[in-house]
Design a protein around this motif. Structure first.
Motif: not given
Length: 276
Positions: A5-10, A38-41, A256-263
């Motif tokens: 899947a495409k990167p998660v932006r929102t 922090e990631r600006g998402r 889910l927190i680690p996936f915020v960065d991974e995706w």
């Protein structure tokens, strides 16, 4: 579930059962929201509860250590008001509900009245009045259009489940023969209005929720990827009973927190593996 899947932006996320239980924050919820910031998402917290204004909900979340601006909260009351503003701007309605709904209706310029209203709008309240319900029935029989903020039959309280909008709507329908138009989840209309609010695209957005019958199906029908967390209404053994599945099932939002960065790779259009 194995396709990339495409990167998660929102991100979109339910509140009750995902981030909080009543006034108590679910472990990991504050860290999850902080990581998104922090990631600006861009993210939006969704709730079918129409009782509270975004300011009320911001304060409720803050008591649990979750820092969210009012602009990042989207309620079924706000979605209902936006829908009516799009349909019939500057109209009139007889409203059953509390501050979250009446404030939203006032802000779009609607007149709240019992005198020949164009709509009857039913929301959630902890003190449903038989007199108000009777008035709604009579107005609908006279031709008022019937709108309800959400179809949830019950809601949580410290003492246990209590009747919610869906149950009262069913009573009015039984008396009038008129079905309401439900704006909130699982209507994908609420999801699409949320996406528009943060200028998001369904292909790069994830919906996080705790209910298969509202959060997951509304995300699915709006074209989003979905993550079910098991800290709320749906239990693990219930997932396979449904004819549809979430993209991922996790124990809690903390997982889910680690996936915020991974995706999330804002500089890449390459696909990422969402499956686990």
């Amino acid at each position: 579930m194995t396709s990339p899947a495409k990167p998660v932006r929102t991100w979109l996320s339910d509140m009750d059962g995902v981030l909080v239980h009543e006034e108590e924050a679910i472990p990991g919820a504050a860290d999850f929201v902080k990581r998104l910031s922090e990631r600006g998402r861009p993210f939006l917290l969704l709730t079918n509860n129409s009782i509270f204004t975004p300011r009320d909900l911001k304060a409720r979340l803050a008591r649990g250590g979750i820092d969210v601006p009012e602009s990042s909260i989207w309620t079924s009351a706000l979605a209902t008001a936006q829908f009516l503003d799009d349909q019939r701007p500057g109209g009139s309605a007889y409203v059953i509900g509390e501050a979250g709904l009446t404030t939203a209706m006032h802000e779009i310029g609607y007149v709240l009245s019992e005198r020949e209203p164009e709509y009857v709008v039913l929301g959630e309240t902890r003190t449903y009045s038989f007199e108000a319900i009777t008035t709604a029935i009579r107005l609908i029989e006279k031709g008022a259009r019937f709108i309800a903020t959400n179809p949830d039959p019950s809601g949580p309280s410290p003492q246990g489940p209590i009747p919610a909008t869906g149950s009262v709507a069913a009573l009015i329908t039984r008396a009038t023969g008129v079905d309401p138009y439900f704006v909130g989840k699982p209507n994908p209309l609420m999801m699409r209005s949320a996406l528009n609010r943060i200028d998001a695209h369904s292909e790069t957005t994830v919906m996080v929720g705790d209910r298969m019958d509202t959060d997951m199906i509304s995300g699915l029908e709006a074209g989003l990827r979905t993550v079910l967390v098991l800290t709320g209404s749906t239990r693990a053994e219930q997932v396979d009973r449904f004819p549809y599945r979430p993209t991922m099932v996790l124990d809690s939002v903390a997982d889910l927190i680690p996936f915020v960065d991974e995706w999330d790779d804002p500089d890449s259009e390459e696909v990422v593996d969402f499956a686990r």
